[in-house]
Scaffold this active site. Structure first.
Site, mmCIF file in Angstrom:
data_model
loop_
_atom_site.group_PDB
_atom_site.id
_atom_site.type_symbol
_atom_site.label_atom_id
_atom_site.label_comp_id
_atom_site.label_asym_id
_atom_site.label_seq_id
_atom_site.Cartn_x
_atom_site.Cartn_y
_atom_site.Cartn_z
ATOM 1 C CG ASP A 158 -0.335 -0.515 2.484
ATOM 2 O OD1 ASP A 158 0.903 -0.546 2.565
ATOM 3 O OD2 ASP A 158 -1.071 -0.884 3.412
ATOM 4 C CG ASN A 181 -8.798 -1.167 12.122
ATOM 5 O OD1 ASN A 181 -7.887 -1.858 11.667
ATOM 6 N ND2 ASN A 181 -9.247 -0.092 11.506
ATOM 7 C CG HIS A 212 -5.893 -2.043 8.914
ATOM 8 N ND1 HIS A 212 -5.949 -0.711 9.272
ATOM 9 C CD2 HIS A 212 -4.576 -2.366 9.034
ATOM 10 C CE1 HIS A 212 -4.743 -0.268 9.574
ATOM 11 N NE2 HIS A 212 -3.897 -1.250 9.437
ATOM 12 C CD GLU A 258 -8.664 1.191 7.783
ATOM 13 O OE1 GLU A 258 -8.650 0.311 8.654
ATOM 14 O OE2 GLU A 258 -8.048 2.270 7.904
HETATM 15 C C1 F6R Z 1 1.405 -1.323 6.054
HETATM 16 C C2 F6R Z 1 0.176 -2.059 6.231
HETATM 17 C C3 F6R Z 1 -0.631 -1.937 7.475
HETATM 18 C C4 F6R Z 1 0.185 -2.254 8.725
HETATM 19 C C5 F6R Z 1 -0.689 -2.191 9.982
HETATM 20 C C6 F6R Z 1 0.128 -2.398 11.236
HETATM 21 O O1 F6R Z 1 1.972 -1.582 4.793
HETATM 22 O O2 F6R Z 1 -0.207 -2.754 5.343
HETATM 23 O O3 F6R Z 1 -1.717 -2.820 7.397
HETATM 24 O O4 F6R Z 1 0.736 -3.535 8.607
HETATM 25 O O5 F6R Z 1 -1.319 -0.950 10.051
HETATM 26 O O6 F6R Z 1 1.002 -1.342 11.399
HETATM 27 P P1 F6R Z 1 2.176 -1.369 12.484
HETATM 28 O O7 F6R Z 1 3.107 -2.464 12.052
HETATM 29 O O8 F6R Z 1 2.815 -0.031 12.399
HETATM 30 O O9 F6R Z 1 1.534 -1.672 13.791
#
Ligand code: F6R
Length: 243
Positions: A67, A136, A138, A143
């Protein structure tokens, strides 16, 4: 689904890096699916160490990131392209032209999403996909919602994600409100999936996967349970609500 529970963040990072390194050793042309965020930083550090000390060779490796924030240039320090260059690509011998991060400045974002999926397909598909996990539930920027996109798409970030991610920005107002993200279908096409989570703040989201009996678009990560080769690697804190 395979579950690995380890003592701490260092241990999960080492195991994830070893799994990725094995894929590279088995197939030097491997296609990696990569994530950003704080979770994979330790894994990337370990891969860099393996490259420097053990000669792990990335010269023929290709990679696709999950992403990118919509509207951010790759040279913006908050962009995921910048993150990947800083935390991995600049320290290994990967050909930067073989690294793909969605283009946050694409002039026709919707068309671009289709092209991104096509690019992955043309590369032969992703061999091993690394995923972090949102508090959450995701995965990538898919989301919780009434429906989820199959392919790469433009999504609105939830208030919660904007708040959580604002720790990387000077203020929450600076966090982009939209992103380009690989879809649930794009992710499930990967041959292998590794989901990493550490820390207490992920404990509930991990429980919602491990104790899940019905997949739901309100819990996007639950979809990985449909995959035939998924490994969930967590530390004890992230596992604490699943016992
Ligand atoms: C980032 C991504 C997000 C993160 C998620 C956890 O490329 O795809 O889904 O993996 O938000 O983020 P952290 O690792 O910062 O807790």
């Amino acid at each position: 689904m395979k579950l690995i529970v380890e003592k701490n963040y260092d241990c999960i990072s080492k195991i994830a890096a070893e799994l990725i390194a094995n894929e590279i050793r088995k197939n030097p042309n491997v296609v990696l699916g990569l994530a950003t965020g704080s979770t994979p930083i330790g894994t990337y550090k370990e891969l860099i160490r393996m490259h420097k000390e053990e000669g792990l060779d990335f010269s023929n490796v290709r990679s696709f990131n999950l992403d990118e924030y919509l509207g951010l240039e790759g040279n913006n320090p908050n962009s995921y392209r910048f993150f990947m260059n800083e935390n991995l690509f600049n320290h290994i011998n990967i050909d930067i032209n073989n690294t793909f991060v969605p283009d946050g400045k694409a002039s026709e974002p919707r068309e671009y999403c289709k092209l991104y999926d096509k690019k992955i397909e043309d590369a032969g598909g992703i061999d091993i996909q690394i995923l972090g996990l949102g508090e959450n539930g995701h995965i990538a920027f898919n989301e919780p919602d009434d429906s989820l996109s199959i392919g790469t798409s433009i999504v609105d970030l939830t208030e919660e994600t904007i708040k959580v991610n604002s720790r990387f920005f000077d203020s929450p107002e600076e966090v982009p409100k939209k992103a380009i993200t690989m879809g649930i279908g794009s992710i499930l096409k990967a041959r292998k999936i590794i989901l990493l989570a550490n820390g207490e703040r992920k404990a509930e989201a991990i429980r919602n996967i491990l104790k899940c009996e019905r997949i739901s678009t309100q819990n996007p990560a639950s979809f990985i349970l449909l995959h035939h080769d998924v490994t969930i690697i967590v530390d004890e804190e992230a596992y604490s609500k699943s016992k």
